[in-house]
Design a protein around this motif. Sequence first.
Motif, PDB file in Angstrom:
ATOM      1  N   ALA A   1       0.830  -1.208   0.000  1.00 57.96           N
ATOM      2  CA  ALA A   1       0.000   0.000   0.000  1.00 57.96           C
ATOM      3  C   ALA A   1       0.862   1.256   0.000  1.00 57.96           C
ATOM      4  N   THR A   2       1.938   1.236   0.769  1.00 50.56           N
ATOM      5  CA  THR A   2       2.846   2.380   0.806  1.00 50.56           C
ATOM      6  C   THR A   2       3.540   2.559  -0.532  1.00 50.56           C
ATOM      7  N   LEU A   3       4.019   1.458  -1.093  1.00 53.73           N
ATOM      8  CA  LEU A   3       4.723   1.527  -2.369  1.00 53.73           C
ATOM      9  C   LEU A   3       3.798   2.022  -3.485  1.00 53.73           C
ATOM     10  N   GLU A   4       2.538   1.614  -3.460  1.00 52.92           N
ATOM     11  CA  GLU A   4       1.580   2.097  -4.465  1.00 52.92           C
ATOM     12  C   GLU A   4       1.373   3.603  -4.345  1.00 52.92           C
ATOM     13  N   ALA A   5       1.297   4.100  -3.091  1.00 50.75           N
ATOM     14  CA  ALA A   5       1.113   5.537  -2.883  1.00 50.75           C
ATOM     15  C   ALA A   5       2.319   6.313  -3.402  1.00 50.75           C
TER      16      ALA A   5
ATOM     17  N   THR B   1       1.771   0.716   5.750  1.00 52.12           N
ATOM     18  CA  THR B   1       2.707   0.345   6.816  1.00 52.12           C
ATOM     19  C   THR B   1       4.151   0.452   6.353  1.00 52.12           C
ATOM     20  N   VAL B   2       4.913   1.206   7.137  1.00 53.61           N
ATOM     21  CA  VAL B   2       6.373   1.211   6.998  1.00 53.61           C
ATOM     22  C   VAL B   2       6.923   0.822   8.366  1.00 53.61           C
ATOM     23  N   ALA B   3       8.174   0.386   8.383  1.00 54.90           N
ATOM     24  CA  ALA B   3       8.734  -0.063   9.655  1.00 54.90           C
ATOM     25  C   ALA B   3      10.235   0.159   9.693  1.00 54.90           C
ATOM     26  N   HIS B   4      10.703   0.577  10.870  1.00 55.91           N
ATOM     27  CA  HIS B   4      12.131   0.496  11.161  1.00 55.91           C
ATOM     28  C   HIS B   4      12.349  -0.976  11.540  1.00 55.91           C
ATOM     29  N   ALA B   5      12.517  -1.795  10.521  1.00 52.27           N
ATOM     30  CA  ALA B   5      12.408  -3.236  10.704  1.00 52.27           C
ATOM     31  C   ALA B   5      13.492  -3.805  11.606  1.00 52.27           C
ATOM     32  N   GLY B   6      14.658  -3.179  11.622  1.00 52.30           N
ATOM     33  CA  GLY B   6      15.755  -3.706  12.420  1.00 52.30           C
ATOM     34  C   GLY B   6      15.533  -3.618  13.906  1.00 52.30           C
ATOM     35  N   ASP B   7      14.601  -2.747  14.344  1.00 53.84           N
ATOM     36  CA  ASP B   7      14.322  -2.672  15.783  1.00 53.84           C
ATOM     37  C   ASP B   7      12.846  -2.884  16.113  1.00 53.84           C
ATOM     38  N   GLY B   8      12.082  -3.430  15.174  1.00 56.54           N
ATOM     39  CA  GLY B   8      10.703  -3.821  15.458  1.00 56.54           C
ATOM     40  C   GLY B   8       9.719  -2.681  15.592  1.00 56.54           C
ATOM     41  N   ASN B   9      10.050  -1.504  15.074  1.00 52.91           N
ATOM     42  CA  ASN B   9       9.189  -0.321  15.207  1.00 52.91           C
ATOM     43  C   ASN B   9       8.384  -0.124  13.925  1.00 52.91           C
ATOM     44  N   LEU B  10       7.068  -0.355  14.008  1.00 49.51           N
ATOM     45  CA  LEU B  10       6.194  -0.229  12.851  1.00 49.51           C
ATOM     46  C   LEU B  10       5.441   1.091  12.868  1.00 49.51           C
ATOM     47  N   HIS B  11       5.237   1.648  11.662  1.00 48.05           N
ATOM     48  CA  HIS B  11       4.427   2.856  11.506  1.00 48.05           C
ATOM     49  C   HIS B  11       3.221   2.548  10.627  1.00 48.05           C
ATOM     50  N   PRO B  12       2.130   2.024  11.203  1.00 45.00           N
ATOM     51  CA  PRO B  12       0.906   1.893  10.426  1.00 45.00           C
ATOM     52  C   PRO B  12       0.286   3.288  10.246  1.00 45.00           C
ATOM     53  N   VAL B  13       0.062   3.696   9.023  1.00 50.05           N
ATOM     54  CA  VAL B  13      -0.524   5.003   8.727  1.00 50.05           C
ATOM     55  C   VAL B  13      -1.972   4.776   8.298  1.00 50.05           C
ATOM     56  N   PHE B  14      -2.896   5.187   9.146  1.00 52.71           N
ATOM     57  CA  PHE B  14      -4.329   5.009   8.897  1.00 52.71           C
ATOM     58  C   PHE B  14      -4.817   6.229   8.109  1.00 52.71           C
TER      59      PHE B  14
END
Length: 450
Positions: free
Chosen positions: A251-255, A361-374
């Motif tokens: 979804a993020t990549l499409e945007a 959804t984007v994430a700082h994947a290396g430390d488990g921090n997700l940013h779900p953008v509603f």
Amino acid sequence: MDALVDALPAGRVVTDPDVADSYARDRTFVEPGKPLGVVLAATRDDVVTTMRWASEHRVPVVPRGAGTGLAGAATATDGAVVLSLARMTAIRELSPADEIAVVEPGVITADLDRAAREHGLMYAPDPSSYEISTIGGNLATNAGGLRCVKYGVTRDSALGLEVVLADGRILTTGRRTMKGVTGYDLTGLFVGSEGTLGVITSATVRLRRAPDRPPATFAAEFGSLRDAGAAVAAIMAAGCQPSLMELMDRATLEAIDEWRNIGLEPGTNAMLIGQSDASDSQAVVERMEALCVANGASFVAVSSSPQEAEELIAVRRMAYHAGERLGACLVEDVCVPRSALPEMVGAVEAAAARHEARILTVAHAGDGNLHPVFVFEHGLTEPPANVWAAADEVFTRALELGGTLTGEHGVGLLKRRWLALESGPLTQEVQQGIKAVFDPLGILNPGKAI
């Protein structure tokens, strides 16, 4: 307000409602209250005078930096004075020998990093808003960012603070040394306190040696988020120590593709962007590339120049702006143990489907921090019921997985409704007690964070 206008130098206080309104908001959809006015502080003395006046008259004060926050922490409340620190922009000292800088709160994060690099150093914290966010705001929210997988969050670079308390007294915390355990860690307490305990007027921050060569970067495409998550786990388990590890969903990549035409392929449902700034960065990135392929990557691009590396990272930095083009955004930042990242990503997808909510959804994947953008309709004063329901499900699942409500944006106003789920009654009682010690009248950023 007349007494405050008289006590401060000419031009420091703004009372025009239209101008004041421009200082009343952060980057959330939250509708602010109507402030009495705005103080445009240029010196520590301006802050001291403002807080003494506010304490005497029991007027709430809302400190703010650049207003780039995403939790509502810097939004004005009715009858408050907004205290802007954006004009306090001096780098008071930069010591290459001690690898520290002493900076005022209005210094832009990227400007400090650029100043440090002139001496072969760097300022490690790297929030996505680093070109517009301020050091003071980063300290107030304990901001993280893209490089925190290797270098930690803002608190890990904060050595000492100068803080104006609610009654105008000046408190100095911490030290200039790399080590120090005298007394309680008041510096750590103020970092992340969202302006509820005091107003930071300068900070002594740690600098680090800049890499001796440009970092190497890769971007990998995957058919599923779970494969991308498995690749992250493999990279971290292999001890690659990336300096950046970012994940983006379809979804993020499409945007982003709709906005900037990045050539998104139909079968790409996740992208992983990683970087190494080690002395053997190219070899490390090639190892990470192999691990991505072993875990299902359909394509991996590796940078061959600093310009290509910046272009790959720029795709990640576009994510929030791409979401804003689609509608108003409720931007969250749950954090879970790294091993739980794939399951948490799945939970976000399930919540979006169950509640018919649009989530990027984007994430700082290396430390488990997700940013779900509603994402919801522009013009609404708050998200519709289905978005709140999806957010509630995401937060609840994050806590069930041993995570937290916020990894770096702070609680502000937006997450207070869930605070009791993570902080039990005793924790809340202790935090309120700490607040009462520093701000007995409750005038500093009331209604935020705790």
